[in-house]
Design a protein around this motif. Structure first.
Motif, PDB file in Angstrom:
ATOM      1  N   ASN A 160       0.828  -1.212   0.000  1.00 23.55           N
ATOM      2  CA  ASN A 160       0.000   0.000   0.000  1.00 23.55           C
ATOM      3  C   ASN A 160       0.861   1.259   0.000  1.00 23.55           C
ATOM      4  O   ASN A 160       0.585   2.207  -0.737  1.00 23.55           O
ATOM      5  CB  ASN A 160      -0.921   0.027   1.221  1.00 23.55           C
ATOM      6  CG  ASN A 160      -2.153  -0.847   1.042  1.00 23.55           C
ATOM      7  OD1 ASN A 160      -2.464  -1.271  -0.067  1.00 23.55           O
ATOM      8  ND2 ASN A 160      -2.839  -1.117   2.134  1.00 23.55           N
ATOM      9  N   LYS A 163       2.238   1.608  -3.480  1.00 24.39           N
ATOM     10  CA  LYS A 163       1.192   1.901  -4.472  1.00 24.39           C
ATOM     11  C   LYS A 163       0.625   3.305  -4.322  1.00 24.39           C
ATOM     12  O   LYS A 163       0.453   4.018  -5.309  1.00 24.39           O
ATOM     13  CB  LYS A 163       0.069   0.862  -4.339  1.00 24.39           C
ATOM     14  CG  LYS A 163      -1.129   1.143  -5.210  1.00 24.39           C
ATOM     15  CD  LYS A 163      -2.027  -0.063  -5.349  1.00 24.39           C
ATOM     16  CE  LYS A 163      -2.695  -0.464  -4.056  1.00 24.39           C
ATOM     17  NZ  LYS A 163      -3.659  -1.563  -4.256  1.00 24.39           N
ATOM     18  N   TYR A 164       0.370   3.701  -3.076  1.00 27.09           N
ATOM     19  CA  TYR A 164      -0.279   4.995  -2.870  1.00 27.09           C
ATOM     20  C   TYR A 164       0.713   6.156  -2.717  1.00 27.09           C
ATOM     21  O   TYR A 164       0.359   7.223  -2.223  1.00 27.09           O
ATOM     22  CB  TYR A 164      -1.257   4.915  -1.693  1.00 27.09           C
ATOM     23  CG  TYR A 164      -2.407   3.963  -1.996  1.00 27.09           C
ATOM     24  CD1 TYR A 164      -3.289   4.247  -3.036  1.00 27.09           C
ATOM     25  CD2 TYR A 164      -2.583   2.767  -1.305  1.00 27.09           C
ATOM     26  CE1 TYR A 164      -4.317   3.376  -3.364  1.00 27.09           C
ATOM     27  CE2 TYR A 164      -3.617   1.891  -1.618  1.00 27.09           C
ATOM     28  CZ  TYR A 164      -4.476   2.203  -2.652  1.00 27.09           C
ATOM     29  OH  TYR A 164      -5.486   1.339  -2.990  1.00 27.09           O
ATOM     30  N   ASP A 188       4.804   6.397   4.505  1.00 26.00           N
ATOM     31  CA  ASP A 188       5.049   6.837   3.126  1.00 26.00           C
ATOM     32  C   ASP A 188       4.726   8.321   2.984  1.00 26.00           C
ATOM     33  O   ASP A 188       4.111   8.923   3.863  1.00 26.00           O
ATOM     34  CB  ASP A 188       4.214   5.996   2.135  1.00 26.00           C
ATOM     35  CG  ASP A 188       2.714   6.229   2.265  1.00 26.00           C
ATOM     36  OD1 ASP A 188       2.266   7.359   1.978  1.00 26.00           O
ATOM     37  OD2 ASP A 188       1.978   5.299   2.645  1.00 26.00           O
ATOM     38  N   LEU A 193      -4.722  10.160   3.452  1.00 25.39           N
ATOM     39  CA  LEU A 193      -6.152   9.874   3.619  1.00 25.39           C
ATOM     40  C   LEU A 193      -6.798  11.009   4.406  1.00 25.39           C
ATOM     41  O   LEU A 193      -6.192  11.545   5.335  1.00 25.39           O
ATOM     42  CB  LEU A 193      -6.339   8.569   4.395  1.00 25.39           C
ATOM     43  CG  LEU A 193      -6.105   7.258   3.636  1.00 25.39           C
ATOM     44  CD1 LEU A 193      -5.884   6.116   4.614  1.00 25.39           C
ATOM     45  CD2 LEU A 193      -7.280   6.942   2.709  1.00 25.39           C
ATOM     46  N   VAL A 201     -11.539   2.813   6.149  1.00 26.37           N
ATOM     47  CA  VAL A 201     -10.742   1.831   5.407  1.00 26.37           C
ATOM     48  C   VAL A 201     -10.294   0.676   6.307  1.00 26.37           C
ATOM     49  O   VAL A 201      -9.925   0.889   7.456  1.00 26.37           O
ATOM     50  CB  VAL A 201      -9.514   2.462   4.691  1.00 26.37           C
ATOM     51  CG1 VAL A 201      -9.957   3.408   3.598  1.00 26.37           C
ATOM     52  CG2 VAL A 201      -8.586   3.142   5.666  1.00 26.37           C
ATOM     53  N   ARG A 208     -12.770   1.372  -0.177  1.00 27.04           N
ATOM     54  CA  ARG A 208     -11.564   2.042  -0.640  1.00 27.04           C
ATOM     55  C   ARG A 208     -11.713   3.548  -0.462  1.00 27.04           C
ATOM     56  O   ARG A 208     -12.821   4.061  -0.438  1.00 27.04           O
ATOM     57  CB  ARG A 208     -11.299   1.726  -2.125  1.00 27.04           C
ATOM     58  CG  ARG A 208     -11.287   0.229  -2.425  1.00 27.04           C
ATOM     59  CD  ARG A 208     -10.835  -0.041  -3.832  1.00 27.04           C
ATOM     60  NE  ARG A 208      -9.392   0.151  -3.961  1.00 27.04           N
ATOM     61  CZ  ARG A 208      -8.772   0.384  -5.102  1.00 27.04           C
ATOM     62  NH1 ARG A 208      -9.466   0.473  -6.210  1.00 27.04           N
ATOM     63  NH2 ARG A 208      -7.474   0.532  -5.142  1.00 27.04           N
ATOM     64  N   GLY A 209     -10.584   4.223  -0.340  1.00 28.86           N
ATOM     65  CA  GLY A 209     -10.608   5.672  -0.226  1.00 28.86           C
ATOM     66  C   GLY A 209     -11.096   6.295  -1.531  1.00 28.86           C
ATOM     67  O   GLY A 209     -11.068   5.646  -2.575  1.00 28.86           O
ATOM     68  N   ALA A 212      -8.536   6.243  -4.270  1.00 30.55           N
ATOM     69  CA  ALA A 212      -7.850   4.975  -4.552  1.00 30.55           C
ATOM     70  C   ALA A 212      -8.290   4.398  -5.888  1.00 30.55           C
ATOM     71  O   ALA A 212      -7.662   3.489  -6.419  1.00 30.55           O
ATOM     72  CB  ALA A 212      -8.116   3.980  -3.432  1.00 30.55           C
ATOM     73  N   GLY A 217      -6.520  -2.618  -7.325  1.00 29.51           N
ATOM     74  CA  GLY A 217      -6.861  -3.091  -5.978  1.00 29.51           C
ATOM     75  C   GLY A 217      -8.352  -3.241  -5.798  1.00 29.51           C
ATOM     76  O   GLY A 217      -9.140  -2.651  -6.535  1.00 29.51           O
ATOM     77  N   VAL A 218      -8.741  -4.067  -4.827  1.00 25.49           N
ATOM     78  CA  VAL A 218     -10.168  -4.282  -4.587  1.00 25.49           C
ATOM     79  C   VAL A 218     -10.595  -3.876  -3.180  1.00 25.49           C
ATOM     80  O   VAL A 218     -11.780  -3.867  -2.877  1.00 25.49           O
ATOM     81  CB  VAL A 218     -10.571  -5.760  -4.844  1.00 25.49           C
ATOM     82  CG1 VAL A 218     -10.393  -6.122  -6.297  1.00 25.49           C
ATOM     83  CG2 VAL A 218      -9.807  -6.722  -3.970  1.00 25.49           C
ATOM     84  N   GLY A 219      -9.631  -3.560  -2.330  1.00 31.01           N
ATOM     85  CA  GLY A 219     -10.001  -3.130  -0.970  1.00 31.01           C
ATOM     86  C   GLY A 219     -10.183  -4.271   0.011  1.00 31.01           C
ATOM     87  O   GLY A 219     -11.091  -4.236   0.844  1.00 31.01           O
ATOM     88  N   VAL A 220      -9.323  -5.290  -0.072  1.00 28.47           N
ATOM     89  CA  VAL A 220      -9.390  -6.366   0.923  1.00 28.47           C
ATOM     90  C   VAL A 220      -8.119  -6.472   1.772  1.00 28.47           C
ATOM     91  O   VAL A 220      -8.150  -7.024   2.873  1.00 28.47           O
ATOM     92  CB  VAL A 220      -9.692  -7.759   0.300  1.00 28.47           C
ATOM     93  CG1 VAL A 220     -11.083  -7.787  -0.280  1.00 28.47           C
ATOM     94  CG2 VAL A 220      -8.659  -8.152  -0.729  1.00 28.47           C
ATOM     95  N   GLY A 221      -6.998  -5.940   1.277  1.00 27.45           N
ATOM     96  CA  GLY A 221      -5.708  -6.118   1.949  1.00 27.45           C
ATOM     97  C   GLY A 221      -5.702  -5.633   3.389  1.00 27.45           C
ATOM     98  O   GLY A 221      -5.270  -6.351   4.304  1.00 27.45           O
ATOM     99  N   LEU A 222      -6.209  -4.442   3.598  1.00 30.86           N
ATOM    100  CA  LEU A 222      -6.174  -3.841   4.925  1.00 30.86           C
ATOM    101  C   LEU A 222      -7.175  -4.511   5.871  1.00 30.86           C
ATOM    102  O   LEU A 222      -6.892  -4.726   7.047  1.00 30.86           O
ATOM    103  CB  LEU A 222      -6.497  -2.349   4.786  1.00 30.86           C
ATOM    104  CG  LEU A 222      -5.923  -1.420   5.832  1.00 30.86           C
ATOM    105  CD1 LEU A 222      -4.430  -1.586   5.966  1.00 30.86           C
ATOM    106  CD2 LEU A 222      -6.250   0.035   5.468  1.00 30.86           C
ATOM    107  N   THR A 247       0.963   8.600   4.640  1.00 29.20           N
ATOM    108  CA  THR A 247       0.215   7.704   5.525  1.00 29.20           C
ATOM    109  C   THR A 247       1.188   6.890   6.362  1.00 29.20           C
ATOM    110  O   THR A 247       2.262   6.539   5.894  1.00 29.20           O
ATOM    111  CB  THR A 247      -0.657   6.743   4.672  1.00 29.20           C
ATOM    112  OG1 THR A 247      -1.517   7.519   3.841  1.00 29.20           O
ATOM    113  CG2 THR A 247      -1.498   5.823   5.537  1.00 29.20           C
TER     114      THR A 247
END
Ligand SMILES: Nc1ncnc2c1ncn2[C@@H]1O[C@H](COP(=O)(O)OP(=O)(O)OP(=O)(O)O)[C@@H](O)[C@H]1O
Ligand SMILES: [Mg+2]
Length: 255
Positions: A160, A163-164, A188, A193, A201, A208-209, A212, A217-222, A247
């Motif tokens: 993340n 990526k972000y 980072d 956010l 999130v 997802r934000g 984002a 991404g699909v918004g499951v990692g976090l 963040t």
């Protein structure tokens, strides 16, 4: 003003709720299908390119260039890893949803796990050369944890951060020991956010934000990282000073 009596059946509310669930399901399927399909295009073109190169080499027109062969294979590996990560994450979400997530606990040297993840991300970002991963960690630090799942959390949090922060720059990583716990911090300098997003999130899957959506991404990692950390008796914290202010993500595990 019209008010509905408590006895009247809230049929329109129900229909509305069913419609919303339907819409969410469709949106979810379309996002997942899109995310699974995206790596297929480079996979297909690299495979075609490799066949072309092989055919030329067979006909004696051109010698096989082993360096570019290796680069092509690395591309295939990266795209397959990406698909594998998504499917693994989705399976884990479904396991958690059915309360079937079991941890395989062992003594794990989280310092070496962290170094390994940082090494992988350093290699993954080397080609674009925008990010600089800076790690501060003790030589070793033991915790009782599920090695594979902690690895997954580390990969998600560092992923993340990379990526972000699309403009690159330094990603600061620190592993430290506190009384009774270990803390892994990823900071980072990316898109950050807003306050209202921080509260949302990672609390539910597929959230997802606002900004984002231009990123894969699909918004499951976090969400998974948070739940898996909690299963360990730990937690994941997210902080940001606001949009474009970077963040900080923190994984805290008991020792
Ligand atoms: N380092 C970060 N900087 C800015 N926003 C972040 C960061 N980490 C997470 N977020 C926000 O939290 C959301 C949820 O993160 P999560 O990792 O679950 O999803 P994702 O990265 O969008 O997709 P994936 O499931 O592939 O990880 C992201 O969509 C993004 O809006
Ligand atoms: Mg993610």
């Amino acid at each position: 003003m019209q008010s509905r009596s408590a006895a009247s059946p809230p049929e329109s509310d129900l229909a509305e709720a069913v419609r919303r669930v339907e819409e969410e399901k469709e949106e979810f399927l379309s996002i997942v299908a899109h995310e699974l399909k995206t790596p297929l295009t480079p996979l297909k073109s690299v495979a075609q390119l490799l066949r072309l190169r092989l055919a030329r080499a067979r006909r004696g027109e051109r010698e096989l260039d082993l360096d570019s062969l290796e680069t092509n294979l690395a591309t295939i590996e990266r795209q397959v890893d990406r698909m594998d990560r998504l499917v693994t994450d989705l399976l884990e979400v479904s396991r958690i949803g059915r309360d079937r997530l079991e941890l395989i606990l062992e003594r794990v040297d989280i310092a070496s796990l962290v170094r390994d993840v940082v090494q992988r991300w350093t290699e993954a970002t080397a080609e674009e050369g925008r990010h600089r991963l800076e790690l501060e960690a003790p030589p070793s630090l033991e915790v009782t944890a599920d090695r594979q799942r902690v690895d997954q959390i580390l990969v998600n949090l560092v992923g993340n951060a990379v990526k972000y922060s699309p403009h690159g720059g330094a990603v600061h990583l620190r592993l430290e020991e506190r009384p009774g716990e270990v803390v892994f911090t990823v900071r980072d300098g990316g898109i950050g956010l807003a306050e209202d997003e921080i509260a949302l999130v990672g609390r539910e899957p597929f959230v997802r934000g606002r900004r984002a959506h231009g990123f894969a991404g699909v918004g499951v990692g976090l969400y998974l990282s948070r739940l898996v950390a909690e299963r360990h008796g730990g937690r994941v914290e997210i902080e940001s000073e606001g949009e474009d202010k970077g963040t900080t993500a923190r994984l805290i595990l008991p020792r």
